[in-house]
Motif scaffolding. Sequence first.
Motif, PDB file in Angstrom:
ATOM      1  N   VAL A 275       0.840  -1.205   0.000  1.00  0.00           N
ATOM      2  CA  VAL A 275       0.000   0.000   0.000  1.00  0.00           C
ATOM      3  C   VAL A 275       0.871   1.249   0.000  1.00  0.00           C
ATOM      4  CG1 VAL A 275      -1.739   1.316   1.275  1.00  0.00           C
ATOM      5  CG2 VAL A 275      -1.913  -1.197   1.110  1.00  0.00           C
ATOM      6  N   GLU A 276       1.842   1.255   0.934  1.00  0.00           N
ATOM      7  CA  GLU A 276       2.699   2.438   1.042  1.00  0.00           C
ATOM      8  C   GLU A 276       4.048   2.233   0.371  1.00  0.00           C
ATOM      9  OE1 GLU A 276       3.037   3.621   5.058  1.00  0.00           O
ATOM     10  OE2 GLU A 276       0.866   3.764   5.398  1.00  0.00           O
ATOM     11  N   GLY A 277       4.381   1.004  -0.012  1.00  0.00           N
ATOM     12  CA  GLY A 277       5.619   0.739  -0.715  1.00  0.00           C
ATOM     13  C   GLY A 277       6.849   0.868   0.142  1.00  0.00           C
ATOM     14  N   ARG A 278       6.760   0.591   1.424  1.00  0.00           N
ATOM     15  CA  ARG A 278       7.919   0.693   2.299  1.00  0.00           C
ATOM     16  C   ARG A 278       8.302  -0.698   2.823  1.00  0.00           C
ATOM     17  NH1 ARG A 278       6.093   0.158   7.451  1.00  0.00           N
ATOM     18  NH2 ARG A 278       3.857   0.531   7.785  1.00  0.00           N
ATOM     19  N   PRO A 279       9.598  -0.893   3.151  1.00  0.00           N
ATOM     20  CA  PRO A 279      10.029  -2.179   3.701  1.00  0.00           C
ATOM     21  C   PRO A 279       9.514  -2.342   5.126  1.00  0.00           C
ATOM     22  CG  PRO A 279      11.856  -0.646   3.710  1.00  0.00           C
ATOM     23  CD  PRO A 279      10.720   0.049   2.995  1.00  0.00           C
ATOM     24  N   VAL A 280       8.900  -3.500   5.382  1.00  0.00           N
ATOM     25  CA  VAL A 280       8.354  -3.747   6.718  1.00  0.00           C
ATOM     26  C   VAL A 280       9.043  -4.935   7.408  1.00  0.00           C
ATOM     27  CG1 VAL A 280       6.085  -2.788   6.197  1.00  0.00           C
ATOM     28  CG2 VAL A 280       6.547  -5.222   5.728  1.00  0.00           C
ATOM     29  N   GLY A 281       9.874  -5.639   6.681  1.00  0.00           N
ATOM     30  CA  GLY A 281      10.552  -6.782   7.301  1.00  0.00           C
ATOM     31  C   GLY A 281      11.582  -7.393   6.389  1.00  0.00           C
TER      32      GLY A 281
ATOM     33  N   ALA B 173       4.983  -8.056  -0.462  1.00  0.00           N
ATOM     34  CA  ALA B 173       5.660  -8.704  -1.588  1.00  0.00           C
ATOM     35  C   ALA B 173       7.159  -8.721  -1.326  1.00  0.00           C
ATOM     36  CB  ALA B 173       5.346  -7.999  -2.899  1.00  0.00           C
ATOM     37  N   GLN B 174       7.820  -9.719  -1.924  1.00  0.00           N
ATOM     38  CA  GLN B 174       9.277  -9.794  -1.894  1.00  0.00           C
ATOM     39  C   GLN B 174       9.720 -10.465  -3.172  1.00  0.00           C
ATOM     40  OE1 GLN B 174       9.118 -13.037   1.451  1.00  0.00           O
ATOM     41  NE2 GLN B 174      11.201 -13.117   0.604  1.00  0.00           N
ATOM     42  N   GLY B 175      10.898 -10.094  -3.647  1.00  0.00           N
ATOM     43  CA  GLY B 175      11.419 -10.658  -4.883  1.00  0.00           C
ATOM     44  C   GLY B 175      12.567  -9.823  -5.395  1.00  0.00           C
ATOM     45  N   TYR B 176      13.143 -10.270  -6.496  1.00  0.00           N
ATOM     46  CA  TYR B 176      14.311  -9.594  -7.056  1.00  0.00           C
ATOM     47  C   TYR B 176      13.998  -8.176  -7.518  1.00  0.00           C
ATOM     48  CZ  TYR B 176      17.113 -13.861  -7.000  1.00  0.00           C
ATOM     49  OH  TYR B 176      17.828 -14.947  -6.603  1.00  0.00           O
ATOM     50  N   LEU B 177      12.729  -7.923  -7.904  1.00  0.00           N
ATOM     51  CA  LEU B 177      12.371  -6.570  -8.313  1.00  0.00           C
ATOM     52  C   LEU B 177      12.522  -5.596  -7.149  1.00  0.00           C
ATOM     53  CD1 LEU B 177      11.113  -4.594 -10.402  1.00  0.00           C
ATOM     54  CD2 LEU B 177       8.859  -5.267  -9.497  1.00  0.00           C
ATOM     55  N   LEU B 178      12.225  -6.084  -5.949  1.00  0.00           N
ATOM     56  CA  LEU B 178      12.235  -5.218  -4.777  1.00  0.00           C
ATOM     57  C   LEU B 178      13.536  -5.289  -4.004  1.00  0.00           C
ATOM     58  CD1 LEU B 178       8.647  -6.133  -3.547  1.00  0.00           C
ATOM     59  CD2 LEU B 178       9.337  -4.285  -5.107  1.00  0.00           C
ATOM     60  N   GLY B 179      14.243  -6.402  -4.136  1.00  0.00           N
ATOM     61  CA  GLY B 179      15.520  -6.515  -3.435  1.00  0.00           C
ATOM     62  C   GLY B 179      15.980  -7.957  -3.376  1.00  0.00           C
TER      63      GLY B 179
ATOM     64  N   GLY C 117      16.059   3.305   1.259  1.00  0.00           N
ATOM     65  CA  GLY C 117      15.804   3.950  -0.046  1.00  0.00           C
ATOM     66  C   GLY C 117      14.508   3.506  -0.677  1.00  0.00           C
ATOM     67  N   SER C 118      13.428   3.493   0.031  1.00  0.00           N
ATOM     68  CA  SER C 118      12.153   3.007  -0.507  1.00  0.00           C
ATOM     69  C   SER C 118      11.200   4.131  -0.898  1.00  0.00           C
ATOM     70  CB  SER C 118      11.455   2.127   0.535  1.00  0.00           C
ATOM     71  OG  SER C 118      11.220   2.885   1.718  1.00  0.00           O
ATOM     72  N   ASP C 119      11.644   5.413  -0.825  1.00  0.00           N
ATOM     73  CA  ASP C 119      10.726   6.508  -1.141  1.00  0.00           C
ATOM     74  C   ASP C 119      10.328   6.495  -2.610  1.00  0.00           C
ATOM     75  OD1 ASP C 119      10.824   7.265   1.460  1.00  0.00           O
ATOM     76  OD2 ASP C 119      12.371   8.809   1.143  1.00  0.00           O
ATOM     77  N   ALA C 120      11.291   6.238  -3.490  1.00  0.00           N
ATOM     78  CA  ALA C 120      10.979   6.214  -4.929  1.00  0.00           C
ATOM     79  C   ALA C 120       9.961   5.143  -5.240  1.00  0.00           C
ATOM     80  CB  ALA C 120      12.259   5.987  -5.735  1.00  0.00           C
ATOM     81  N   PHE C 121      10.130   3.947  -4.585  1.00  0.00           N
ATOM     82  CA  PHE C 121       9.179   2.857  -4.812  1.00  0.00           C
ATOM     83  C   PHE C 121       7.785   3.239  -4.310  1.00  0.00           C
ATOM     84  CE2 PHE C 121       6.925  -0.834  -3.148  1.00  0.00           C
ATOM     85  CZ  PHE C 121       6.824  -1.623  -4.275  1.00  0.00           C
TER      86      PHE C 121
ATOM     87  N   GLU D  65       6.584   6.271  -4.131  1.00  0.00           N
ATOM     88  CA  GLU D  65       5.998   7.255  -5.058  1.00  0.00           C
ATOM     89  C   GLU D  65       5.467   6.578  -6.303  1.00  0.00           C
ATOM     90  OE1 GLU D  65       4.716  10.900  -6.222  1.00  0.00           O
ATOM     91  OE2 GLU D  65       5.662  10.393  -4.304  1.00  0.00           O
ATOM     92  N   GLN D  66       6.255   5.540  -6.781  1.00  0.00           N
ATOM     93  CA  GLN D  66       5.857   4.823  -7.990  1.00  0.00           C
ATOM     94  C   GLN D  66       4.555   4.087  -7.773  1.00  0.00           C
ATOM     95  OE1 GLN D  66       8.674   1.953  -9.283  1.00  0.00           O
ATOM     96  NE2 GLN D  66       7.402   1.190 -10.947  1.00  0.00           N
ATOM     97  N   THR D  67       4.433   3.494  -6.633  1.00  0.00           N
ATOM     98  CA  THR D  67       3.224   2.713  -6.366  1.00  0.00           C
ATOM     99  C   THR D  67       2.009   3.596  -6.164  1.00  0.00           C
ATOM    100  OG1 THR D  67       3.824   2.670  -4.019  1.00  0.00           O
ATOM    101  CG2 THR D  67       4.481   0.779  -5.361  1.00  0.00           C
ATOM    102  N   ARG D  68       2.230   4.844  -5.607  1.00  0.00           N
ATOM    103  CA  ARG D  68       1.085   5.735  -5.420  1.00  0.00           C
ATOM    104  C   ARG D  68       0.578   6.276  -6.753  1.00  0.00           C
ATOM    105  NH1 ARG D  68       3.844   7.345  -0.629  1.00  0.00           N
ATOM    106  NH2 ARG D  68       4.958   8.964  -1.784  1.00  0.00           N
TER     107      ARG D  68
END
Length: 761
Positions: A518-524, A727-733, A745-749, A751-754
């Motif tokens: 939803v917010e595109g930030r790392p939670v774990g 979500a998790q995967g190579y696209l995200l890290g 560095g998850s702000d760009a992600f 913004e992209q998701t919003r």
Amino acid sequence: MTSGAATTDKSTTGQGRGALLRPFVLGYAVNPVALALLWALRRWHLVAPVHVWVYFVVLWGTALVGTASELWFRHRPSRTSLHLRVLVQVAGVTVTLYVTGWGPVIAIAYAFMAQENVARSGSKTWRITAGWSVVCLGIGQLAIWRGIAPSLISEPLVHGLAALEAAAVVMVVRMAGAVTDQKERAEARLRASEERFRSLVQNSSDLTLVMDTTGEITYASEASVGLLGRTPEELIGEQAADLVHPDDISWLQVQLSAELRVMTTAQPLELRVRHSDGTWRDVEAVVADLLDRPSVAGIVVNARDLTERKRVEAALEHQALHDALTGLPNRMLFLDRLEQAIARAGREHATPAVMFLDLDRFKLVNDGLGHDVGDELLIGVAARLRGTLRPGDTVARFGGDEFVLLFEGLSTAESADVLAGRILACFATPFLVGGEEFQASASLGMALGDGAKTAGELVRDADAAMYRAKALCRGRLQVFDTATHDESLLRMHTETALRGALARGELRLHYQPIFELVEGRPVGVEALVRWEHPTRGLLGPDAFIAVAEDSGLIVPIGAWVLREACRQVRAWNEVRDPAHPLRLSVNLSARQLAEPTLVATVRDTLLGAGIDPGRLHLSLEITEALVLHDPETAALRLGELRALGVQFAIDDFGTGYSSMAYLRRFPVSIVKVDSPFVAGLGIDDHDEAIVSAIVRLAHTLGLRVVAEGVETELQLVHLRAMGCDYAQGYLLGRPELPERVDLLGSDAFAEQTRDSSPPRV
């Protein structure tokens, strides 16, 4: 003159009536001769000139009185009757000596009479005989002194001579008593020895037989009753060979040959003899030739019953070579038969085959239904395997649920496949165990002999093939080949090196971030273990986790992973916004879940790291197969961990035996969608439908969803549209070492998701 009393009391115990009368007949026969001799000596003036009737009265009177005293002594033997008998005999001698006028001159007659009494009545009678001889000799001398008895020798010479004779009689009688005493002692010792030997032979459990040169039994001890069921009387006169088993008769013929007679004793031989009930008894026999000994004059056989010992030895041998539960041969006997089969194959140009069989999911039976039911299943499997074998083949149990089969005389590998098909077919019908039907299956590994492999190598290769069959697909046959060999060696080397990897510090933890969609930030982050192998480089979990699981090394490795991951996440959280702490996901294996110490290990790890499980949001990832493997234990362990504040995620959901009941039964908080379904998003309608259904189902049950393996933006867009939580995967890290993980560095992600406009799903 004294022959009327010549019968000994010793002879009364063992002589016949003729022997008892012989002394009387001799006495009566001698008296007429003695009377004639005295009459002649009287005419020649060599004896005292008394009337002939006096000699007649003396001789016959002495004989009659002596006979009467002898008969009384025999009828009522006592010390009194013995004294009377000796007194009558001594008195008769005294009267006879002194009536002739020679008196003490021929007193040596007392000595002969005394020796006769000692010989007849024992050494102790010498005192009685000597005493009465001296008394009667004194009475005779008194009769001469008073003029009652005639004397051809003048006084006082006759009295001096009497004194000397008395002393001589005492000495001679004493010597006779001493000699007789020694003889009696020797005879007593001999009788005692004979009695002791007789008692030993008669009461010994060993059978003693004496045979003549023809093999006829002439003596048998009482032990024949216990060993043969026949009395000694029944055996005497029979041929010893008739008692021996026909297959063992040859040894007896050899021992009874002339060669035996030059030997002191033969070596012990084992043979079988017939009991009266028709059974055969095992005995150990020793044969000795004693034909040249008059006391035995035969061939002596000493036989000891070995039947019980043989039975015990056979039982112990069977126990040593067979499995106690199934009765099948064990490893030792199987390897021995395999070595013999390899030797025969070399001569007959045939191919032996070894098949290693391992039951699939046997632990479910043992843990779920109990070890008794598990044993019942093993017994049933053993019975079916026996029924599939050809004559000459072998099935053995090596332990646990492992069975090994040996097939001989195979001409081609195809014939081995046919046999394997028969083995697998015997598992087609369910087994009835514990009152319930259980459908068992088995994984088979087969190795074919090539003339160069040893028994141990064939078993090893079959075992390796079986493990490959389990890895590929359970319930199938895998024939050993070069690839299996290489894989087996790699597996062995991996396990050997892995045992020291933890101590050498070769394990590494990589972390892959998990993003909230939803917010595109790392939670774990998910902690993933890697192995920095000294020669093979950095190895992923696929290269060693299975080995760690099978060998049990996963337990200490898993504890280390949890400890290091908790320490690292705490360090990250100390520099992050306290309102958004990182969550930690760690994989949990079936072997770890089965450990009774798992709960204590997790609790101690969290306390040691100073972490509150509630703030850390520690999530242990488990697979569907893991909880299905042992549901009861899984429910118990997961409940105890949930009480500590630990959360659980079902990993690879949708790929195993998914069950809605298990989602309700176990304290699951998160469902992770497996990457193959995620890969089809935007490409395959079926995958989109499956993922969408999983997300809706999880949300209905109050669970959160994590999509694994996100590699494209299209997949990310579809997941957001479906309402997937994380979500998790190579696209995200990618999984990286802690110092290379970018969690800021998850702000760009975001913004992209919003700005993205997700399609309608």
